[in-house]
Design an enzyme around this catalytic site. Structure first.
Site, PDB file in Angstrom:
ATOM      1  CE  LYS A  50      -3.739  -2.606   2.090  1.00 24.41           C
ATOM      2  NZ  LYS A  50      -4.463  -3.041   3.294  1.00 24.41           N
ATOM      3  CD  GLN A  94      -3.170  -4.377   6.525  1.00 29.02           C
ATOM      4  OE1 GLN A  94      -3.105  -3.422   5.767  1.00 29.02           O
ATOM      5  NE2 GLN A  94      -3.745  -5.517   6.167  1.00 29.02           N
ATOM      6  CG  ASP A 117      -9.638  -0.020   4.542  1.00 28.54           C
ATOM      7  OD1 ASP A 117      -9.514  -0.170   3.314  1.00 28.54           O
ATOM      8  OD2 ASP A 117      -8.765  -0.329   5.366  1.00 28.54           O
TER       9      ASP A 117
END
Ligand SMILES: NC(=O)c1ccc[n+]([C@@H]2O[C@H](COP(=O)([O-])OP(=O)(O)OC[C@H]3O[C@@H](n4cnc5c(N)ncnc54)[C@H](OP(=O)(O)O)[C@@H]3O)[C@@H](O)[C@H]2O)c1
Length: 280
Positions: A50, A94, A117
């Site tokens: 990422k 994460q 997200d």
């Protein structure tokens, strides 16, 4: 006739190029904070991927690491610091977090407007209502793949196997928002084949190889395989690719299907968070 294969790698690369050109016109540059707790080897690989993508397209990334022993209170406090940091546009936590940590509490601590997200209850609520907001990257990537492959969605019967917060549920909602008639299957669904044989589009997000076999799909169906399973050095999806590709009209491979879209959509979501905050 064998199915046409959806080239997720190529579609993701072209979306990354589009993102790079969008970012080149922005000043200051968008900034994504990548929050990692512990040293889970897969998470280390994903967060590096990422950060590399950010670098490639001109987005600033900031790694924020806490040890696996960090308490929930410490994690939430670190996230609140990022929430109030004006130089940070987007925050990614994460997953998975260490077992002792309540994931729901941590995800809800991220400011909804920086929730890159789309896992914050407010953003998932907007998705359920069909109003604009940030949607999770992998399911958004699936819709993008379908649209880029000229699959008409409106009026189609879609089955999603899997109901996680990350993939199954948001994917079902996104398909519903595209006017598909959607059925969600999960581990307690009896006779999944009876549902999938009726479907024009089948998406599988389970994490078990051969969840979808050729006897479970109708001829000409579109099949999207989200699963990632490691078999030794090899990656395998949830779909019996060899069998199903003989019946489907379009299918995603693993690797090279949905996988590359997740990072490409993360870049798009980072830009979207930036634009919302800077009103650009
Ligand atoms: N390509 C990507 O970028 C990407 C991104 C995220 C995830 N993935 C992959 O996608 C897969 C799913 O991920 P996830 O995070 O959604 O997994 P998850 O949280 O473990 O959820 C799995 C889902 O599958 C259902 N399930 C389990 N066994 C089943 C069975 N035999 N029949 C039908 N449904 C069954 C579960 O049902 P219950 O709810 O009833 O337990 C659950 O809803 C994994 O392989 C993961 O690695 C890929």
């Amino acid at each position: 006739m064998p199915a046409n294969i959806i080239d997720g790698k190529k579609i993701a690369e072209s979306l990354l190029e589009q993102s790079a050109s969008e970012v080149s016109m922005l000043s200051p540059k968008p900034c994504l904070a990548i929050f990692l707790v512990g040293e889970n080897p897969a998470s280390l690989v994903y967060t590096k991927k990422k950060a590399d993508a950010c670098k490639k397209i001109g987005i600033e990334s900031r790694m924020v690491k806490l040890p696996a022993s960090a308490s929930e209170q410490q994690i939430v406090s670190e996230i609140k610091t990022l929430n109030s940091d004006h130089s940070v546009d987007a925050i990614l936590v994460q997953l998975p977090l260490p077992d002792a940590i309540d994931e729901d509490n941590v995800l809800a601590a991220v400011a909804a407007e920086k929730d890159v997200d789309g896992f914050h209850p407010q953003n998932l609520g907007k998705l359920a209502l069909g109003t604009p907001g940030i949607a999770p990257c992998t399911p958004k990537g699936v819709i993008y793949l379908l649209k880029q492959s000229n699959v008409q969605l409106s009026g189609k019967r879609a089955v999603v196997i899997g109901r996680s917060r990350i993939v199954g549920k948001p994917l079902a909602l996104l398909l519903l928002n595209e006017n598909c008639t959607v059925t969600i299957c999960h581990s307690k669904t009896p006779d999944i084949g009876a549902m999938t044989r009726e479907a024009d589009i089948v998406c599988v997000a389970v994490g078990k190889p051969n969840t979808l076999t050729s006897d479970m799909v109708k001829k000409g169906a579109v099949v999207i395989d989200v699963g990632i399973n490691r078999e030794g050095e090899k990656l395998k999806g949830d779909v019996d690719f060899e069998g199903v590709s003989k019946k489907a009209s379009l299918i995603t491979p693993v690797p090279g299907g949905v996988g590359p879209m997740t990072v490409a959509m993360l870049m798009q979501n980072t830009i979207a968070c930036y634009r919302n905050r800077h009103k650009k």
